[in-house]
Design a protein around this motif. Sequence first.
Motif, PDB file in Angstrom:
ATOM      1  N   GLU A   1     -24.794   7.775  -4.141  1.00 43.54           N
ATOM      2  CA  GLU A   1     -24.123   8.868  -3.448  1.00 43.54           C
ATOM      3  C   GLU A   1     -23.040   9.507  -4.305  1.00 43.54           C
ATOM      4  O   GLU A   1     -22.865  10.734  -4.296  1.00 43.54           O
ATOM      5  CB  GLU A   1     -23.531   8.358  -2.133  1.00 43.54           C
ATOM      6  CG  GLU A   1     -24.555   7.945  -1.086  1.00 43.54           C
ATOM      7  CD  GLU A   1     -25.169   6.577  -1.352  1.00 43.54           C
ATOM      8  OE1 GLU A   1     -26.155   6.227  -0.670  1.00 43.54           O
ATOM      9  OE2 GLU A   1     -24.669   5.860  -2.254  1.00 43.54           O
ATOM     10  N   LEU A   2     -22.311   8.700  -5.066  1.00 39.52           N
ATOM     11  CA  LEU A   2     -21.246   9.247  -5.911  1.00 39.52           C
ATOM     12  C   LEU A   2     -21.811   9.972  -7.126  1.00 39.52           C
ATOM     13  O   LEU A   2     -21.199  10.921  -7.626  1.00 39.52           O
ATOM     14  CB  LEU A   2     -20.291   8.138  -6.334  1.00 39.52           C
ATOM     15  CG  LEU A   2     -19.448   7.532  -5.210  1.00 39.52           C
ATOM     16  CD1 LEU A   2     -18.445   6.531  -5.763  1.00 39.52           C
ATOM     17  CD2 LEU A   2     -18.717   8.627  -4.436  1.00 39.52           C
TER      18      LEU A   2
ATOM     19  N   ARG B   1     -22.604  13.371  -5.806  1.00 36.99           N
ATOM     20  CA  ARG B   1     -21.381  14.160  -5.645  1.00 36.99           C
ATOM     21  C   ARG B   1     -20.861  14.636  -6.990  1.00 36.99           C
ATOM     22  O   ARG B   1     -20.378  15.774  -7.123  1.00 36.99           O
ATOM     23  CB  ARG B   1     -20.318  13.334  -4.925  1.00 36.99           C
ATOM     24  CG  ARG B   1     -20.570  13.173  -3.433  1.00 36.99           C
ATOM     25  CD  ARG B   1     -19.598  12.210  -2.808  1.00 36.99           C
ATOM     26  NE  ARG B   1     -18.210  12.586  -3.036  1.00 36.99           N
ATOM     27  CZ  ARG B   1     -17.164  11.819  -2.729  1.00 36.99           C
ATOM     28  NH1 ARG B   1     -17.366  10.631  -2.182  1.00 36.99           N
ATOM     29  NH2 ARG B   1     -15.939  12.244  -2.950  1.00 36.99           N
TER      30      ARG B   1
ATOM     31  N   SER C   1     -22.906  17.531  -8.154  1.00 38.49           N
ATOM     32  CA  SER C   1     -22.538  18.725  -7.387  1.00 38.49           C
ATOM     33  C   SER C   1     -21.224  19.314  -7.885  1.00 38.49           C
ATOM     34  O   SER C   1     -21.069  20.541  -7.972  1.00 38.49           O
ATOM     35  CB  SER C   1     -22.422  18.377  -5.901  1.00 38.49           C
ATOM     36  OG  SER C   1     -23.683  17.982  -5.384  1.00 38.49           O
ATOM     37  N   GLU C   2     -20.275  18.453  -8.240  1.00 40.73           N
ATOM     38  CA  GLU C   2     -18.978  18.914  -8.743  1.00 40.73           C
ATOM     39  C   GLU C   2     -19.137  19.622 -10.091  1.00 40.73           C
ATOM     40  O   GLU C   2     -18.544  20.683 -10.328  1.00 40.73           O
ATOM     41  CB  GLU C   2     -18.024  17.733  -8.877  1.00 40.73           C
ATOM     42  CG  GLU C   2     -16.584  18.113  -9.168  1.00 40.73           C
ATOM     43  CD  GLU C   2     -15.908  18.778  -7.985  1.00 40.73           C
ATOM     44  OE1 GLU C   2     -15.051  19.649  -8.227  1.00 40.73           O
ATOM     45  OE2 GLU C   2     -16.230  18.442  -6.837  1.00 40.73           O
TER      46      GLU C   2
ATOM     47  N   ARG D   1     -11.738  12.765  -7.227  1.00 41.39           N
ATOM     48  CA  ARG D   1     -12.231  12.624  -5.853  1.00 41.39           C
ATOM     49  C   ARG D   1     -13.551  11.868  -5.837  1.00 41.39           C
ATOM     50  O   ARG D   1     -14.026  11.464  -4.783  1.00 41.39           O
ATOM     51  CB  ARG D   1     -12.410  14.017  -5.239  1.00 41.39           C
ATOM     52  CG  ARG D   1     -11.119  14.805  -5.097  1.00 41.39           C
ATOM     53  CD  ARG D   1     -11.337  16.001  -4.210  1.00 41.39           C
ATOM     54  NE  ARG D   1     -12.323  16.919  -4.767  1.00 41.39           N
ATOM     55  CZ  ARG D   1     -12.017  17.939  -5.558  1.00 41.39           C
ATOM     56  NH1 ARG D   1     -10.765  18.131  -5.936  1.00 41.39           N
ATOM     57  NH2 ARG D   1     -12.953  18.754  -5.997  1.00 41.39           N
ATOM     58  N   VAL D   2     -14.177  11.738  -7.023  1.00 41.16           N
ATOM     59  CA  VAL D   2     -15.456  11.051  -7.105  1.00 41.16           C
ATOM     60  C   VAL D   2     -15.240   9.791  -7.936  1.00 41.16           C
ATOM     61  O   VAL D   2     -15.457   9.771  -9.125  1.00 41.16           O
ATOM     62  CB  VAL D   2     -16.531  11.960  -7.757  1.00 41.16           C
ATOM     63  CG1 VAL D   2     -17.893  11.308  -7.665  1.00 41.16           C
ATOM     64  CG2 VAL D   2     -16.549  13.327  -7.118  1.00 41.16           C
TER      65      VAL D   2
END
Length: 230
Positions: free
Chosen positions: A182-183, A186, A189-190, A228-229
Amino acid sequence: MRRVGYFASLPATELSRLAGRCTTRSLEPGQALFEEGQPCRGLLIVAEGLVEIRQISFRGREQVFHSEGSGATLGEGPLFDGGGYIASAVALAPTRVLFLPRTDVLGLCQRRPEVALAMLKTMARRVRHFAGIVSDLAFRPVIERLARHLDAAVAAPVKPGASMELTLTHAQLAARLGTVRELIARAFSELEKTGVISRDRSRIVIRDPARLAALARGDDDATRAGDRVT
């Protein structure tokens, strides 16, 4: 066996004697060569194929340490200290492995100190590799680890528009980068949102190679977003 750096300088008679002491084992993809904690009985030599060294937690989280191909050796650490393997080894492709008993390896080191020194050099290199993994896990956010992976995977010099084919799934990348799927999603995506990369299924296009390299070094302000990740 002569492809193994330890043995390259040995005379043919010595090498032939060692080869006569070896046994062989064949593995199919996904088959375990050894398990974490299992006693080490000798030196393993990858004759052909590919083996991945990994640990799996009780909760099923996986950490990949390294992969080894033809001519590589495995098990030097537990061979010398008498403990069990620190991780498990699994074949990633059809693989053939040679096994040289511990007594033969120790006897060779006593007769030929240059072999022992070569083994120490290999173990020292792996310690540095493991120290790098620990440093990444402790100090680098996931987005930074992913940026390092992508930056290293694209042939240098990297120009805007350079692309690469992502051959690993998010789960496989997570196992190599010390995180969870999941990370990784993310972090991708970032990177895409900030214009560093764009994606078309498994193809990744590097839009801003300078920013990607800066993120990989950990000296870009975008790393703050990556915090944040973690």
